[in-house]
Write an enzyme that holds these catalytic residues in place. Structure first.
Site, mmCIF file in Angstrom:
data_model
loop_
_atom_site.group_PDB
_atom_site.id
_atom_site.type_symbol
_atom_site.label_atom_id
_atom_site.label_comp_id
_atom_site.label_asym_id
_atom_site.label_seq_id
_atom_site.Cartn_x
_atom_site.Cartn_y
_atom_site.Cartn_z
ATOM 1 N N SER A 100 26.581 65.217 53.093
ATOM 2 C CA SER A 100 27.753 65.244 53.957
ATOM 3 C C SER A 100 27.422 64.565 55.284
ATOM 4 O O SER A 100 27.011 63.414 55.308
ATOM 5 C CB SER A 100 28.232 66.692 54.137
ATOM 6 O OG SER A 100 29.504 66.741 54.755
ATOM 7 N N GLU A 160 31.125 59.549 48.546
ATOM 8 C CA GLU A 160 31.917 60.765 48.325
ATOM 9 C C GLU A 160 32.606 61.109 49.627
ATOM 10 O O GLU A 160 32.228 60.628 50.684
ATOM 11 C CB GLU A 160 31.027 61.918 47.845
ATOM 12 C CG GLU A 160 29.868 62.287 48.771
ATOM 13 C CD GLU A 160 30.239 63.258 49.891
ATOM 14 O OE1 GLU A 160 31.315 63.902 49.805
ATOM 15 O OE2 GLU A 160 29.454 63.372 50.851
ATOM 16 N N HIS A 171 31.298 67.260 47.514
ATOM 17 C CA HIS A 171 31.664 68.582 48.036
ATOM 18 C C HIS A 171 32.220 69.541 46.980
ATOM 19 O O HIS A 171 32.802 70.562 47.318
ATOM 20 C CB HIS A 171 32.655 68.420 49.187
ATOM 21 C CG HIS A 171 32.002 67.930 50.441
ATOM 22 N ND1 HIS A 171 31.575 66.629 50.602
ATOM 23 C CD2 HIS A 171 31.676 68.564 51.599
ATOM 24 C CE1 HIS A 171 31.038 66.481 51.798
ATOM 25 N NE2 HIS A 171 31.086 67.640 52.423
#
Length: 318
Positions: free
Chosen positions: A109, A225, A291
């Site tokens: 992330s 992502e 996620h």
């Protein structure tokens, strides 16, 4: 870079969001899993500092990073959790110190910015993979742990295949009531490719464009992502931005989207259809990173091979 062995010390740092959000129970649970794998777990001095944006001062986060890399007893560094601001740290890191003490750095992330910058400035592979907090998760932990072990504890190349099932639930709220669905990695464009791997969280990676902290994205495989804050329009423009700076992309891997993003198969195909480049290189999506759970571990700056026919990712240099 040395691989991990049982008995090695793993240091937990919080270069983005504060570890305070995990709570004492969450920290103890994650540490217990890593200790059951044979590791020692230690913590950065400032990981519990928490300011009005749920992070901590730059100087404290920098101090914990430097201390982790400088400590010869620490063999790997795990980030506590993601967040929004690890890119604040990049101008203040002592890259010479870090380069002299290469060791495993793993998170995902927002950690994409930190991991990519350290790879680029210091020359060693960093990793997109579980946070420390990820080890608190019970269901689907076996898949996550399998590829964590294979990446960090063995020398031989290995293959990553799809998980049996996945989840988009808030697992940390109730670990006994989970909702699972069958996993299917999907193919947009067929093909095979091998090359250097770059990527991570798309919007975070794009923050590095135009800075001194992004490597040359040339003749590489990209993996991207994004989280619940994205939507089809935002993902479309972020992907376009990345493809406009990457040269000679060999393949594109896209992590599974959270349902709240509304990036459906139809929306994603509409986005991908716009780019002539993506009609001629292998493209797979709904892959086990990002996620949703579970997630694999991928080497930033390492080398992988992609085979869409077998729906397989081979980790070659890591």
């Amino acid at each position: 870079m040395k691989k991990l062995q049982k008995g090695d010390e793993i240091r937990v740092i919080a270069p983005s969001r504060s570890a305070k959000i995990l709570g004492d129970e969450g920290i103890a649970g994650a540490a217990q899993v890593l200790e059951s794998m044979g590791f020692k777990v230690s913590f950065g001095e400032h990981i519990h500092t928490c300011d009005m944006q749920n992070s901590s001062p730059i100087a404290e986060r920098i101090a914990d990073i430097h201390a982790a890399f400088a400590d010869p007893n620490v063999k790997a560094i795990l980030t506590a959790i993601g967040g929004f601001n690890s890119n604040e740290l990049l101008p203040y890191l002592n890259y010479e110190l870090i380069a002299k003490n290469p060791k495993i750095l793993c998170g995902f992330s927002d950690i994409t910015a930190l991991a990519t910058a350290i790879h680029h400035k210091c020359g060693f592979i960093t990793y997109s993979g579980p946070h420390f907090s990820s080890f608190r998760m019970k269901g689907l932990q076996a898949y996550q742990t399998k590829y964590f072990r294979e990446c960090f504890m063995q020398q031989e190349a290995y293959d990553i295949v799809p998980s049996e099932k996945w989840s988009d639930d808030l697992w940390f709220l109730d670990q006994d009531k989970r909702q699972y669905e069958p996993t299917e990695w999907k193919v947009y464009t067929e093909g095979q490719a091998q090359g250097k791997l770059y990527g991570g969280n798309l919007c975070t990676l794009n923050l590095l464009q135009g800075t001194a902290y992004i490597p040359e994205l040339k003749d590489c495989i990209l993996f991207v992502e994004d989280d619940e804050e994205t939507n089809p329009e935002t993902f479309a423009r972020d992907l376009t931005s990345l493809l406009q700076v990457a040269i000679g992309v060999k393949a594109l891997l896209i992590g599974r989207f959270q349902r709240v993003s509304k990036v459906t198969r139809e929306q994603l195909h509409f986005i991908l259809d716009k780019h002539p480049l993506l009609q001629d290189i292998p493209v797979m999506y709904d892959i086990d990173f990002g996620h949703t759970q579970p997630i694999m571990t991928l080497p930033i700056g390492g080398e992988i091979a992609v085979d869409t026919a077998r729906k397989k990712i081979s980790i070659v240099r890591f």
